[in-house]
Design a protein around this motif. Structure first.
Motif, PDB file in Angstrom:
ATOM      1  N   GLU A 174      15.570   1.288   0.490  1.00 29.26           N
ATOM      2  CA  GLU A 174      14.667   0.321   1.115  1.00 29.26           C
ATOM      3  C   GLU A 174      15.429  -0.688   1.975  1.00 29.26           C
ATOM      4  OE1 GLU A 174      11.058  -2.832   0.233  1.00 29.26           O
ATOM      5  OE2 GLU A 174      11.658  -1.434  -1.341  1.00 29.26           O
ATOM      6  N   THR A 175      16.659  -0.983   1.617  1.00 30.12           N
ATOM      7  CA  THR A 175      17.483  -1.845   2.469  1.00 30.12           C
ATOM      8  C   THR A 175      17.689  -1.190   3.834  1.00 30.12           C
ATOM      9  OG1 THR A 175      18.619  -2.767   0.538  1.00 30.12           O
ATOM     10  CG2 THR A 175      19.704  -3.027   2.668  1.00 30.12           C
ATOM     11  N   TYR A 212      15.557   0.802   5.219  1.00 31.80           N
ATOM     12  CA  TYR A 212      14.280   0.619   5.923  1.00 31.80           C
ATOM     13  C   TYR A 212      14.159  -0.800   6.490  1.00 31.80           C
ATOM     14  CZ  TYR A 212       9.398  -0.640   6.513  1.00 31.80           C
ATOM     15  OH  TYR A 212       8.230  -1.137   7.018  1.00 31.80           O
ATOM     16  N   TYR A 213      14.565  -1.789   5.706  1.00 29.29           N
ATOM     17  CA  TYR A 213      14.457  -3.183   6.159  1.00 29.29           C
ATOM     18  C   TYR A 213      15.306  -3.413   7.405  1.00 29.29           C
ATOM     19  CZ  TYR A 213      14.660  -8.278   6.054  1.00 29.29           C
ATOM     20  OH  TYR A 213      14.590  -9.603   6.391  1.00 29.29           O
ATOM     21  N   ARG A 214      16.451  -2.745   7.468  1.00 31.31           N
ATOM     22  CA  ARG A 214      17.349  -2.943   8.608  1.00 31.31           C
ATOM     23  C   ARG A 214      16.877  -2.170   9.840  1.00 31.31           C
ATOM     24  NH1 ARG A 214      23.500  -2.164   7.037  1.00 31.31           N
ATOM     25  NH2 ARG A 214      23.655  -2.949   9.177  1.00 31.31           N
ATOM     26  N   ARG A 267      13.596  -0.517  10.130  1.00 32.88           N
ATOM     27  CA  ARG A 267      12.130  -0.551  10.284  1.00 32.88           C
ATOM     28  C   ARG A 267      11.591   0.787  10.814  1.00 32.88           C
ATOM     29  NH1 ARG A 267      10.446  -5.979   9.771  1.00 32.88           N
ATOM     30  NH2 ARG A 267      12.178  -6.984   8.660  1.00 32.88           N
ATOM     31  N   ARG A 288      11.100   4.188   5.318  1.00 32.35           N
ATOM     32  CA  ARG A 288       9.988   3.693   4.500  1.00 32.35           C
ATOM     33  C   ARG A 288       9.455   4.813   3.606  1.00 32.35           C
ATOM     34  NH1 ARG A 288       4.364   3.334   4.710  1.00 32.35           N
ATOM     35  NH2 ARG A 288       3.478   1.370   3.934  1.00 32.35           N
ATOM     36  N   PRO A 311       8.082  -7.547   4.590  1.00 30.21           N
ATOM     37  CA  PRO A 311       9.141  -6.591   4.261  1.00 30.21           C
ATOM     38  C   PRO A 311      10.293  -7.229   3.484  1.00 30.21           C
ATOM     39  CG  PRO A 311       8.412  -6.258   6.514  1.00 30.21           C
ATOM     40  CD  PRO A 311       7.740  -7.500   6.028  1.00 30.21           C
ATOM     41  N   GLY A 312      10.645  -8.462   3.831  1.00 34.00           N
ATOM     42  CA  GLY A 312      11.732  -9.129   3.116  1.00 34.00           C
ATOM     43  C   GLY A 312      11.381  -9.408   1.670  1.00 34.00           C
ATOM     44  N   LEU A 355      11.390  -6.108  -0.216  1.00 35.72           N
ATOM     45  CA  LEU A 355      12.761  -5.677  -0.506  1.00 35.72           C
ATOM     46  C   LEU A 355      13.332  -6.467  -1.683  1.00 35.72           C
ATOM     47  CD1 LEU A 355      15.352  -4.095   0.196  1.00 35.72           C
ATOM     48  CD2 LEU A 355      15.923  -5.943   1.791  1.00 35.72           C
TER      49      LEU A 355
END
Length: 511
Positions: A45-46, A48-50, A52, A57, A131-132, A135
């Motif tokens: 998921e990190t 994905y966060y970076r 997007r 995801r 999203p943050g 996460l």
């Protein structure tokens, strides 16, 4: 407690131990996978966060679904395990409940509630929180699971190395004198770090194995390659950390549980400059004659290595089974009493407790308790055979754990090599190897716990309380009945988990 030797049916002890072992073994199938997948899904998921991107995801949600299935099963078996302390081991719970209950209460109130709160956000909050925050919830779910493991392992470590407590003869209970000594025991720290890093290895092996299955079926190739990369890096780092923490654990065992170390090594006669046994012929079904045998036949060993592990000195003295029974002098010059001396001092403590409770010369009897209470449990020991754990299980389980740990380091390194230098999608032989990692990782994990728990027998609390003085006075037939009921229940739960897991894996990520 003083009369338990005369009133407890041996069958009650055996069935209570069997039932607890059954529950613990099944529970430990779920726990390390929960801890390991928590790291994997957090990393995914990190990513994905970076980035997007929808790919990451989808990958994150896939691994989180597998985590959730396993998490639910672990909670169910864990609750039953904790209840058994009160039902089957009531004397133990009475004797040390003030100490043992504290970390379990913290685990239930703090860590588990934290874990269960954020797991809800992780599963149902994808479209409801930023999203943050999502996460953070994913990582906090993993942190909560790890904190749960910390407090449970603190409780287990205290059973193997009881510190931070004193016995109160007025209440006949051990009472905590220092919470920090219990919570930050060096034994607890080593047990936690080794257990958690080995759980990361299992989670990594599971990730690599599932990904290799996708490659064999030529499905979700990009997910498989990226997951193998993450799993292999986590697995390689965790395997090396597990080896390092295992070395620290071996040193702590040598200092606090020398009989366990002697059983792990099938070391009957100790001495200086002791070699570490690589392999030897130890009959897996029969307790050896440790009082007469020199050493196991066909032994291959590394010179001086056991002394290094146990004492951090290549010439250090390591006691064998016979040394522990007869008494020996430690490397620091202090003398460890023989079994007969410990038995005598243990009986003195039991008698002093009886007299103290009867109101006879309380001051004198309290002095005897202060002097001999550390050997209290030995007052219940009849002969040397009762303090020697079953050597074959400890010997072979330890070698299974270590051998597979070395194999994991090799396989994860090979996976990374082919991932970066070759086309891993064409290496079908490597896909089968990766798939085999899943059962092998579970075998290694269970082997480690077999060593930890079989190695400390007959003690529920090291040197303080043997199993037959800790058990509840119940009918052996009733315990046997619940044993088989639990066997059926846990097997059904495991079967259900495997079935649901396989269906989710076949379904793959939601695209």
């Amino acid at each position: 407690m003083e009369n338990l030797l005369l009133t407890i049916d041996p069958g009650t002890v055996d069935w209570s131990r069997a039932q607890f072992a059954l529950t613990a073994i099944y529970h430990w199938l779920f726990v390390p996978l929960t801890l390991g997948l928590a790291v994997i899904m957090g990393i995914v998921e990190t990513c994905y966060y970076r980035t997007r991107t929808e790919f990451w995801r989808s990958a994150a949600r896939f691994w989180q679904r597998l985590f959730g299935i396993n998490f639910a099963m672990g909670v169910a078996t864990g609750i039953i395990l904790e209840f058994e302390f009160g039902t089957n081991w009531s004397n133990y719970s009475w004797f040390v409940g003030d100490i043992f209950g504290a970390p379990l209460a913290i685990e239930g109130i703090l860590a588990f509630f934290m874990e269960s709160t954020f797991v809800a956000v992780m599963f149902f909050g994808w479209k409801k929180v930023s999203p943050g925050f999502h996460l953070a919830s994913t990582w906090l779910t993993g942190l909560g699971a790890t904190l749960s493991a910390w407090w449970i392992l603190v409780a287990n470590a205290w059973m193997q190395y009881p510190i931070g407590c004193t016995f109160n003869p007025d209440t006949m209970r051990n009472e905590m004198t220092s919470f920090l000594d219990v919570a930050l025991s060096p034994f607890a720290i080593d047990k936690f770090t080794h257990t958690v890093t080995s759980a990361w290895v299992l989670g990594a092996a599971f990730t690599v194995g599932v990904s290799c299955w996708f490659l064999l079926r030529k499905r979700h190739t990009e997910l498989a390659k990226q997951s193998i990369k993450i799993g292999s890096i986590v697995g390689l780092v965790a395997s090396l950390l597990a080896a390092f923490t295992g070395d620290n654990s071996a040193y702590m065992v040598a200092q606090t549980q020398p009989m366990k170390l002697a059983a792990m090594e099938a070391l009957y006669e100790g001495g200086t400059d002791q070699s570490l046994t690589g392999i030897a012929f130890v009959n897996p079904f029969k307790q050896p004659d440790y009082m007469t045998e020199a050493e196991p036949p066909m032994r291959i060993a590394v010179p001086n290595m056991l002394s290094v592990l146990a004492t951090h000195d290549p010439h250090g003295f390591v006691p064998g089974v016979r040394d522990i029974i007869k008494g020996y002098t430690k490397t620091d010059g202090t003398r460890e009493p023989s079994l007969k001396e410990k038995q005598e001092r243990g009986r003195n403590a039991i008698q002093a407790l009886k007299d103290f409770r009867a109101g006879k010369d309380k001051e004198a009897n309290r002095k005897i308790l202060d002097r001999d209470m550390k050997y209290f449990g030995y007052g219940y020991i009849k002969n040397a055979d009762q303090i020697v754990p079953f050597i074959p299980i400890n010997f072979w389980a330890f070698r299974t754990m270590v051998g597979l740990g070395c194999l994991f380091i090799l396989v994860f390194a090979v996976m990374l090599f082919f991932l970066y230098k070759k086309d891993i999608t064409r290496q079908r032989w490597l896909h089968y190897v990766g798939l085999a990692l899943i059962p092998l990782a579970f075998i290694a994990s269970e082997s480690g716990w077999l060593v930890a728990e079989f190695g400390r027998q007959p003690w529920t609390i090291q040197d303080m309380l043997p199993t037959w003085a800790a058990v509840s006075d119940l009918s052996s037939g009733g315990i046997a009945l619940t044993f088989f009921l639990f066997l059926v229940l846990f097997t059904c739960m495991l079967t259900a988990e495997i079935s649901i897991m396989c269906k989710q894996i076949k379904k793959g990520p939601e695209l």
